[in-house]
Design a protein around this motif. Structure first.
Motif, PDB file in Angstrom:
ATOM      1  N   ILE A 134       3.649  11.997  -5.310  1.00  0.00           N
ATOM      2  CA  ILE A 134       3.448  11.249  -4.063  1.00  0.00           C
ATOM      3  C   ILE A 134       2.990  12.193  -2.958  1.00  0.00           C
ATOM      4  CG2 ILE A 134       4.664   9.965  -2.251  1.00  0.00           C
ATOM      5  CD1 ILE A 134       6.425   8.831  -4.634  1.00  0.00           C
ATOM      6  N   LYS A 135       3.618  13.351  -2.862  1.00  0.00           N
ATOM      7  CA  LYS A 135       3.264  14.327  -1.827  1.00  0.00           C
ATOM      8  C   LYS A 135       1.836  14.848  -2.022  1.00  0.00           C
ATOM      9  CE  LYS A 135       5.068  18.468   0.415  1.00  0.00           C
ATOM     10  NZ  LYS A 135       6.117  19.493   0.391  1.00  0.00           N
ATOM     11  N   ALA A 136       1.477  15.182  -3.257  1.00  0.00           N
ATOM     12  CA  ALA A 136       0.125  15.679  -3.537  1.00  0.00           C
ATOM     13  C   ALA A 136      -0.921  14.606  -3.226  1.00  0.00           C
ATOM     14  CB  ALA A 136       0.009  16.131  -4.988  1.00  0.00           C
ATOM     15  N   LEU A 137      -0.663  13.392  -3.669  1.00  0.00           N
ATOM     16  CA  LEU A 137      -1.616  12.312  -3.435  1.00  0.00           C
ATOM     17  C   LEU A 137      -1.732  11.972  -1.951  1.00  0.00           C
ATOM     18  CD1 LEU A 137      -0.699  10.072  -6.486  1.00  0.00           C
ATOM     19  CD2 LEU A 137      -2.746  11.492  -6.214  1.00  0.00           C
ATOM     20  N   ALA A 138      -0.621  11.982  -1.239  1.00  0.00           N
ATOM     21  CA  ALA A 138      -0.645  11.701   0.206  1.00  0.00           C
ATOM     22  C   ALA A 138      -1.517  12.711   0.934  1.00  0.00           C
ATOM     23  CB  ALA A 138       0.772  11.695   0.765  1.00  0.00           C
ATOM     24  N   SER A 139      -1.504  13.964   0.478  1.00  0.00           N
ATOM     25  CA  SER A 139      -2.336  14.991   1.122  1.00  0.00           C
ATOM     26  C   SER A 139      -3.820  14.688   0.978  1.00  0.00           C
ATOM     27  CB  SER A 139      -2.013  16.378   0.555  1.00  0.00           C
ATOM     28  OG  SER A 139      -2.585  16.554  -0.734  1.00  0.00           O
ATOM     29  N   LEU A 140      -4.154  13.815   0.036  1.00  0.00           N
ATOM     30  CA  LEU A 140      -5.543  13.409  -0.189  1.00  0.00           C
ATOM     31  C   LEU A 140      -5.830  12.007   0.353  1.00  0.00           C
ATOM     32  CD1 LEU A 140      -5.851  14.697  -3.863  1.00  0.00           C
ATOM     33  CD2 LEU A 140      -6.647  15.830  -1.772  1.00  0.00           C
ATOM     34  N   GLY A 141      -4.847  11.425   1.027  1.00  0.00           N
ATOM     35  CA  GLY A 141      -5.024  10.089   1.584  1.00  0.00           C
ATOM     36  C   GLY A 141      -4.892   8.975   0.559  1.00  0.00           C
ATOM     37  N   ILE A 142      -4.211   9.261  -0.548  1.00  0.00           N
ATOM     38  CA  ILE A 142      -4.029   8.257  -1.614  1.00  0.00           C
ATOM     39  C   ILE A 142      -2.609   7.718  -1.519  1.00  0.00           C
ATOM     40  CG2 ILE A 142      -3.991   7.856  -4.103  1.00  0.00           C
ATOM     41  CD1 ILE A 142      -6.112  10.090  -4.341  1.00  0.00           C
ATOM     42  N   ASP A 143      -2.489   6.400  -1.538  1.00  0.00           N
ATOM     43  CA  ASP A 143      -1.198   5.745  -1.396  1.00  0.00           C
ATOM     44  C   ASP A 143      -0.252   6.072  -2.547  1.00  0.00           C
ATOM     45  OD1 ASP A 143      -1.978   4.477   0.965  1.00  0.00           O
ATOM     46  OD2 ASP A 143      -2.642   2.662  -0.082  1.00  0.00           O
ATOM     47  N   ASN A 144       1.025   5.918  -2.269  1.00  0.00           N
ATOM     48  CA  ASN A 144       2.084   6.096  -3.263  1.00  0.00           C
ATOM     49  C   ASN A 144       1.814   5.178  -4.457  1.00  0.00           C
ATOM     50  OD1 ASN A 144       4.453   5.911  -4.772  1.00  0.00           O
ATOM     51  ND2 ASN A 144       5.785   5.894  -2.999  1.00  0.00           N
ATOM     52  N   PRO A 145       1.566   5.743  -5.640  1.00  0.00           N
ATOM     53  CA  PRO A 145       1.260   4.908  -6.795  1.00  0.00           C
ATOM     54  C   PRO A 145       2.468   4.179  -7.372  1.00  0.00           C
ATOM     55  CG  PRO A 145       1.379   7.191  -7.456  1.00  0.00           C
ATOM     56  CD  PRO A 145       1.539   7.166  -5.959  1.00  0.00           C
ATOM     57  N   TYR A 146       3.653   4.508  -6.887  1.00  0.00           N
ATOM     58  CA  TYR A 146       4.865   3.915  -7.440  1.00  0.00           C
ATOM     59  C   TYR A 146       5.375   2.750  -6.606  1.00  0.00           C
ATOM     60  CZ  TYR A 146       4.616   7.891 -10.472  1.00  0.00           C
ATOM     61  OH  TYR A 146       4.171   8.806 -11.391  1.00  0.00           O
ATOM     62  N   LEU A 147       4.725   2.447  -5.498  1.00  0.00           N
ATOM     63  CA  LEU A 147       5.117   1.279  -4.714  1.00  0.00           C
ATOM     64  C   LEU A 147       4.584   0.036  -5.401  1.00  0.00           C
ATOM     65  CD1 LEU A 147       4.473   2.344  -1.009  1.00  0.00           C
ATOM     66  CD2 LEU A 147       6.644   2.144  -2.209  1.00  0.00           C
ATOM     67  N   THR A 148       5.440  -0.937  -5.556  1.00  0.00           N
ATOM     68  CA  THR A 148       5.007  -2.211  -6.137  1.00  0.00           C
ATOM     69  C   THR A 148       5.094  -3.288  -5.070  1.00  0.00           C
ATOM     70  OG1 THR A 148       7.255  -2.649  -6.924  1.00  0.00           O
ATOM     71  CG2 THR A 148       5.728  -1.599  -8.471  1.00  0.00           C
ATOM     72  N   GLU A 149       4.176  -4.191  -5.170  1.00  0.00           N
ATOM     73  CA  GLU A 149       4.151  -5.260  -4.160  1.00  0.00           C
ATOM     74  C   GLU A 149       4.780  -6.512  -4.676  1.00  0.00           C
ATOM     75  OE1 GLU A 149       0.559  -5.678  -2.018  1.00  0.00           O
ATOM     76  OE2 GLU A 149       0.032  -3.607  -2.350  1.00  0.00           O
TER      77      GLU A 149
END
Length: 149
Positions: A134-149
């Motif tokens: 999550i931290k690595a992806l956030a640094s690239l502007g990519i949302d948390n992949p583990y959040l479910t809607e």
């Protein structure tokens, strides 16, 4: 610093613009949250290739999105090999409503962390690994992949 040995075996991967840059950026982001130096060998292949690898090394006769093979410490500077299947990755990205480029970035960060010994077999291990992703992806502007809607 992570050096990349990129092998694009499946032409469909060329649909991602600046593919090599995307891969390098993903590994750079991963290395910022879990530092290491060395070479990552990356195979971007089709489902059949990943199914063969999955069957041979994990005894699971089905394609999978990403496989990681950590190198023996004696093989340094090689950190290990990562392989990603275009079909599974594309289907998962569509099912999750995200771009293939963002999903590939996530898979590369995930695979890199496996090369360093991270795992998600238990709750605490999964929490640690997912937090780094999550931290690595956030640094690239990519949302948390583990959040479910």
């Amino acid at each position: 610093m992570i050096d990349l040995d990129l092998i694009v075996e499946e032409a469909a991967w060329s649909g991602i613009p600046d593919l090599e840059t995307l891969c390098r950026t993903a590994f750079d982001a991963a290395a910022k949250v879990a530092p290491a130096e060395g070479v990552v060998s990356l195979l971007l292949a089709d489902n059949d290739a990943l199914q063969d690898l999955n069957r041979q090394f994990r005894h699971k006769d089905k394609p999978t999105d990403v496989l990681s093979f950590p190198a023996d410490p004696m093989d340094r500077p090689l950190l290990g090999d990562i392989a990603v299947a275009i079909g599974v990755a594309r289907d998962d990205a569509a099912a999750q409503g995200k771009s293939l480029a963002d999903h590939l970035t996530h898979l590369l960060v995930h695979g890199y962390l496996h090369l360093l010994g991270h795992d998600h077999e238990t709750g605490p291990e999964a929490d640690m690994m997912e937090g780094l992703e999550i931290k690595a992806l956030a640094s690239l502007g990519i949302d948390n992949p583990y959040l479910t809607e």
